[in-house]
Design an enzyme around this catalytic site. Structure first.
Site: not given
Lengths: 277, 277
Positions: A146, A254, A222
């Site tokens: 991320s 995610h 996600d």
């Protein structure tokens, strides 16, 4: 440097250490996994940069990386995601301030005093690691999740020759066009004067690419995918003819359940590059 | 039953579910990993019982078990370690009350109202799992860590025929002779009237053993090893000529860094027993 903890782990040692950071002007803590092979001399190292809200601890406990690193004789370093301490500026939002350093050097108040994560990761921590541990500074690779995927990609592209390979799990790919980027770049760097572009993986990919292989995984489910914009990096890598594997993984989100699922692939990918040097 | 979350994980699904428990008279939450194979029909299941202070979540995020379970097509269930809720009795100590159910049915006030973890794990949750998921109740195995290792061993020995195999990570082996046992058994079960012995793995091993293979790992540097007393179980298993592998792992402590290191071995051990049925 102070030893916070050391635990036997997959034949090696999972340590946590803290030290006074010159770059961030505060005490910083990092996790470091050293494989058994380090007892016989310097080993290659894979950096893992974490995402928003994380500390040095999340990936160290949840990503399942140590077993694969042990298999390949590779060290893993898990830095924190921002400066820490009572005198460090913060914000109520989870995506600004502590836990959200975005791997850059802030130039704007109140952030400029401590938020120098770029210098910390690019310069200070690598020197500390090679000085204090059996780590081979000539064999480094980098990955992240991320915000940490953004960090891994931007560091790899702006430090040519440093990393043998770069990978990322659900990275923020295009922060200059995302709410995960514009808000933080405005706060940390001020209005866009070209500095923003130096922290955007898709723009860097278009301009300069990476001198090594790239692996990026993102889950099709996600929940933050519209903020990540993986399509911009995929387009830029293909347009550049960059050696790259960009995968959309069906059904994954995610979370660290996603990260741990593909960790074996990522570590093997880096091992191939690190031992091919 | 309510779905709290479901995340794609190693080709399968890591779910978290909650339900009203009859045994514990409160809402209970558990984690369940279902491998891809479950889409085609019932799969074997490995129970993972957690230790003191844990919830359903610790092992699910830190033990690195899903990858190995996926490789063998085995489901994993991660129950909570005690009843929960505002009206459930608790204690200030971390090793009594919530997070410390010790896998028994309490008979003493104030614990008797909710603390029926034995019935919950032995009867209620297995029925709920086989009714609601593609889980083959005829192919079950069990493992656990610390207090959960105690639970796994005692359940396996007192439910002959239920589990194909039993293993444990740093289990409490002899609670009737340990401060991790005497205090809790006194609180939950009252003064020793023979009931204590039915929850002591070393005494059960001496009396009846297990009708299947046993694997136990304990770290030589386990900070709680004097409370665990692995020597009593090792002695009892050898004296009984029980099929068992009891390993002392050099340098490892009580943490999940230890558990995750040997998880591959434990899952492979159970897979052999589960698929040999």
């Amino acid at each position: 440097m102070e030893t916070v903890s050391e635990n036997a782990c997959f034949g090696g040692v999972q340590g946590v250490y803290s030290h006074k950071s010159e770059a961030c002007k505060c005490d910083m803590t990092f996790g470091l996994f050293m494989p058994a092979e380090a007892r016989d001399g310097p080993v290659p190292v894979l950096w893992y940069l974490s995402g928003l809200t994380c500390t040095h601890e999340n990936a160290m406990t949840k990503a399942g990386a140590q077993g694969w690193a042990a298999e390949h004789g590779i060290a893993l370093v898990f830095p924190d995601t921002s400066p820490r301490g009572d005198d460090v500026a913060d914000d109520d939002a989870f995506d600004l301030g502590k836990g959200a350093g975005f791997y850059l050097n802030a130039t704007q108040d109140p952030w400029a005093a401590h938020y120098h994560m770029w210098d910390y990761i690019a310069t200070e921590l690598p020197a500390l690691l090679t000085e204090n541990f059996e780590i081979d500074g000539a064999r480094q690779a980098i990955t992240g999740h991320s915000m940490g995927g953004h960090g891994a990609l931007t560091l790899a592209m702006r430090l040519p020759g440093r990393f043998a390979s770069v990978s990322a799990f659900s990275p923020i790919c295009n922060p200059t066009q995302s709410d995960w980027g514009r808000k933080q770049f405005t706060a940390y760097l001020g209005e866009d004067d070209g500095e923003w572009a130096r922290h955007d993986a898709s723009l860097l990919m278009r301009e300069r690419g990476v001198d090594g292989p790239v692996l990026v995984d993102t889950g099709t489910k996600d929940q933050f995918i519209d903020l990540l914009r993986p399509e911009t990096l995929a387009e830029a890598a293909a347009a550049r003819r960059q050696e790259a594997t960009i995968r959309m993984q069906p059904g994954y989100d995610h979370s660290y359940f996603f990260v741990s699922t593909f960790m074996e692939d990522h570590v093997a990918f880096h091992a191939e590059a690190l031992y091919g040097l």
